[in-house]
Scaffold this motif. Structure first.
Motif, PDB file in Angstrom:
ATOM      1  N   ASP A  17       0.837  -1.192   0.000  1.00 41.55           N
ATOM      2  CA  ASP A  17       0.000   0.000   0.000  1.00 41.55           C
ATOM      3  C   ASP A  17       0.883   1.258   0.000  1.00 41.55           C
ATOM      4  N   TYR A  18       0.657   2.159  -0.969  1.00 45.50           N
ATOM      5  CA  TYR A  18       1.493   3.348  -1.086  1.00 45.50           C
ATOM      6  C   TYR A  18       1.472   4.206   0.186  1.00 45.50           C
ATOM      7  N   ARG A  19       0.398   4.133   0.950  1.00 46.57           N
ATOM      8  CA  ARG A  19       0.329   4.931   2.182  1.00 46.57           C
ATOM      9  C   ARG A  19       1.377   4.497   3.196  1.00 46.57           C
ATOM     10  N   GLU A  20       1.919   3.314   3.010  1.00 42.32           N
ATOM     11  CA  GLU A  20       2.920   2.786   3.941  1.00 42.32           C
ATOM     12  C   GLU A  20       4.281   2.572   3.282  1.00 42.32           C
ATOM     13  N   THR A  21       4.279   2.144   2.024  1.00 40.10           N
ATOM     14  CA  THR A  21       5.542   1.717   1.409  1.00 40.10           C
ATOM     15  C   THR A  21       6.450   2.867   1.034  1.00 40.10           C
ATOM     16  N   ALA A  22       5.883   4.031   0.672  1.00 38.86           N
ATOM     17  CA  ALA A  22       6.742   5.151   0.270  1.00 38.86           C
ATOM     18  C   ALA A  22       7.673   5.535   1.408  1.00 38.86           C
ATOM     19  N   GLU A  23       7.143   5.633   2.606  1.00 42.90           N
ATOM     20  CA  GLU A  23       7.986   5.996   3.754  1.00 42.90           C
ATOM     21  C   GLU A  23       9.062   4.947   3.997  1.00 42.90           C
ATOM     22  N   ALA A  24       8.694   3.671   3.878  1.00 39.17           N
ATOM     23  CA  ALA A  24       9.672   2.600   4.103  1.00 39.17           C
ATOM     24  C   ALA A  24      10.775   2.626   3.040  1.00 39.17           C
ATOM     25  N   ALA A  25      10.381   2.883   1.786  1.00 39.03           N
ATOM     26  CA  ALA A  25      11.377   2.930   0.716  1.00 39.03           C
ATOM     27  C   ALA A  25      12.337   4.102   0.923  1.00 39.03           C
ATOM     28  N   TRP A  26      11.802   5.255   1.309  1.00 38.45           N
ATOM     29  CA  TRP A  26      12.673   6.415   1.520  1.00 38.45           C
ATOM     30  C   TRP A  26      13.590   6.236   2.734  1.00 38.45           C
ATOM     31  N   LYS A  27      13.135   5.520   3.729  1.00 40.61           N
ATOM     32  CA  LYS A  27      13.997   5.259   4.881  1.00 40.61           C
ATOM     33  C   LYS A  27      15.229   4.479   4.448  1.00 40.61           C
ATOM     34  N   GLN A  28      15.036   3.451   3.608  1.00 43.35           N
ATOM     35  CA  GLN A  28      16.167   2.683   3.086  1.00 43.35           C
ATOM     36  C   GLN A  28      17.061   3.546   2.212  1.00 43.35           C
ATOM     37  N   CYS A  29      16.425   4.293   1.309  1.00 38.16           N
ATOM     38  CA  CYS A  29      17.182   5.078   0.343  1.00 38.16           C
ATOM     39  C   CYS A  29      18.029   6.149   1.019  1.00 38.16           C
ATOM     40  N   LEU A  30      17.425   6.897   1.936  1.00 37.85           N
ATOM     41  CA  LEU A  30      18.141   8.011   2.568  1.00 37.85           C
ATOM     42  C   LEU A  30      19.294   7.521   3.432  1.00 37.85           C
ATOM     43  N   ALA A  31      19.131   6.361   4.076  1.00 34.10           N
ATOM     44  CA  ALA A  31      20.244   5.790   4.845  1.00 34.10           C
ATOM     45  C   ALA A  31      21.405   5.458   3.920  1.00 34.10           C
ATOM     46  N   TRP A  32      21.105   4.896   2.755  1.00 28.78           N
ATOM     47  CA  TRP A  32      22.135   4.563   1.775  1.00 28.78           C
ATOM     48  C   TRP A  32      22.765   5.825   1.206  1.00 28.78           C
ATOM     49  N   VAL A  33      21.973   6.851   0.938  1.00 24.93           N
ATOM     50  CA  VAL A  33      22.481   8.132   0.428  1.00 24.93           C
ATOM     51  C   VAL A  33      23.484   8.738   1.415  1.00 24.93           C
ATOM     52  N   THR A  34      23.135   8.721   2.701  1.00 27.71           N
ATOM     53  CA  THR A  34      24.028   9.276   3.720  1.00 27.71           C
ATOM     54  C   THR A  34      25.324   8.470   3.818  1.00 27.71           C
ATOM     55  N   GLU A  35      25.191   7.152   3.781  1.00 24.37           N
ATOM     56  CA  GLU A  35      26.363   6.279   3.883  1.00 24.37           C
ATOM     57  C   GLU A  35      27.351   6.530   2.741  1.00 24.37           C
ATOM     58  N   HIS A  36      26.827   6.849   1.544  1.00 23.18           N
ATOM     59  CA  HIS A  36      27.686   7.025   0.373  1.00 23.18           C
ATOM     60  C   HIS A  36      27.921   8.492   0.015  1.00 23.18           C
ATOM     61  N   LYS A  37      27.519   9.381   0.935  1.00 23.47           N
ATOM     62  CA  LYS A  37      27.790  10.821   0.795  1.00 23.47           C
ATOM     63  C   LYS A  37      27.243  11.382  -0.524  1.00 23.47           C
ATOM     64  N   LEU A  38      25.981  11.039  -0.794  1.00 18.77           N
ATOM     65  CA  LEU A  38      25.319  11.515  -2.010  1.00 18.77           C
ATOM     66  C   LEU A  38      24.182  12.496  -1.673  1.00 18.77           C
ATOM     67  N   GLU A  39      24.330  13.210  -0.541  1.00 17.06           N
ATOM     68  CA  GLU A  39      23.262  14.098  -0.079  1.00 17.06           C
ATOM     69  C   GLU A  39      22.956  15.241  -1.040  1.00 17.06           C
TER      70      GLU A  39
END
Length: 294
Positions: free
Chosen positions: A162-184
């Motif tokens: 359900d998009y009401r739940e999955t978008a937040e979960a996907a961004w949580k994964q993505c932003l953690a990876w972005v920070t780890e690889h210094k792609l802010e």
């Protein structure tokens, strides 16, 4: 020392990447009338054909052929509504059906109405969960701007549900990876790949993406990546709660598109976020970009 939990997490992520490659491959090849062979799809994910059909069913909850048929019909349902000048036969061909008769029969079995009735407004009565009438959403005048966008290569993190739940979960994964690889400082993109008015919530796919610098490669790690195609887009600026993004898309589709003289292309819709924006915050500023055929 690498913990067992970390190894399990890495294996789960690698498995998800392999399965997502298969789903992306299926979407890319839906227009083909030749059957999508189990052996070819197993090869995409580097699985044994002997085990792949069981793995696929466990992952998606349905057989390979059922999944492909549903994807073709869901894609056709969207094209019938959003490309009103395209003939039903052309829609059938674009979605991999060998004849208009076979398409009409399969469409009626799935949606409970024929393609003509769906296009004439029957789609408004389709609810993928309860199958009952859904009220129209009012919308005000829209400041939609058209522009050409370049093609982009992105890393993506997919969550299904359900998009009401999955978008937040996907961004949580993505932003953690972005920070780890210094792609802010890189732009971010959200992609809801399925129409929630047609596809059941349990099968809706959302990709949280980040733009990859040219020539950039992660060290010792595999990450799912894809290309967001360039071309002509209709763009609408939206500010507010993430829960209102869906209504804004519907406003573009229901009010702007029918009066624009344009038709949708077959590329996914794209949410464009500036690098400083946190897409899963309580309030966001985002540009909604709808791909158009030239």
């Amino acid at each position: 020392m690498v913990r067992i939990e970390d190894k399990r997490s890495d294996k789960a992520a690698a498995f998800a990447q392999r399965m997502n490659r298969v789903l992306d491959f299926i979407d890319t090849h839906l227009p083909e009338t030749e059957p999508l062979r189990l052996e070819a799809l197993a090869s995409v994910a580097a699985f044994s054909p002997f085990h792949f059909h069981r793995i696929f069913r466990a992952w998606t909850g349905e057989t390979l052929q059922d999944f492909i048929r549903h994807r073709r019909l869901e894609k056709a349902g969207g094209q019938l509504v959003h490309n009103p000048t395209t003939t039903i036969q052309t829609v059938a061909q674009h979605c991999g059906f060998t004849s208009a008769e076979a398409f009409s029969r399969a469409f009626s079995q799935h949606f409970g109405m024929n393609p003509s009735a769906w296009r004439a407004g029957g789609y408004r009565h389709w609810d993928p969960v309860q199958g009952r009438a859904r009220g129209d959403r009012p919308c005000a005048g829209l400041d939609v701007r058209m522009r050409c966008e370049p093609a982009r290569t992105v890393a993506y993190f997919r969550v299904v549900g359900d998009y009401r739940e999955t978008a937040e979960a996907a961004w949580k994964q993505c932003l953690a990876w972005v920070t780890e690889h210094k792609l802010e400082t890189q732009a971010r993109f959200g992609m809801a790949l399925d129409d929630p008015q047609i596809t059941p919530p349990s099968r809706c796919r959302y990709d949280a993406c980040v733009l990859l610098p040219e020539g950039w490669e992660p060290r010792g790690e595999r990450v799912s990546r894809k290309r967001i195609e360039g071309g002509l887009y209709a763009c609408l600026a939206y500010s507010g709660a993430p829960s209102g993004i869906g209504a804004a898309w519907l406003s573009m589709l229901g009010e702007w598109l029918p009066n624009s003289g344009h038709c949708l292309s077959e590329e996914p819709f794209v949410e464009v976020y500036a690098p400083h924006v946190v897409p899963n915050a309580d309030s966001v500023a985002v540009e909604l970009c709808m791909p158009l055929s030239d």
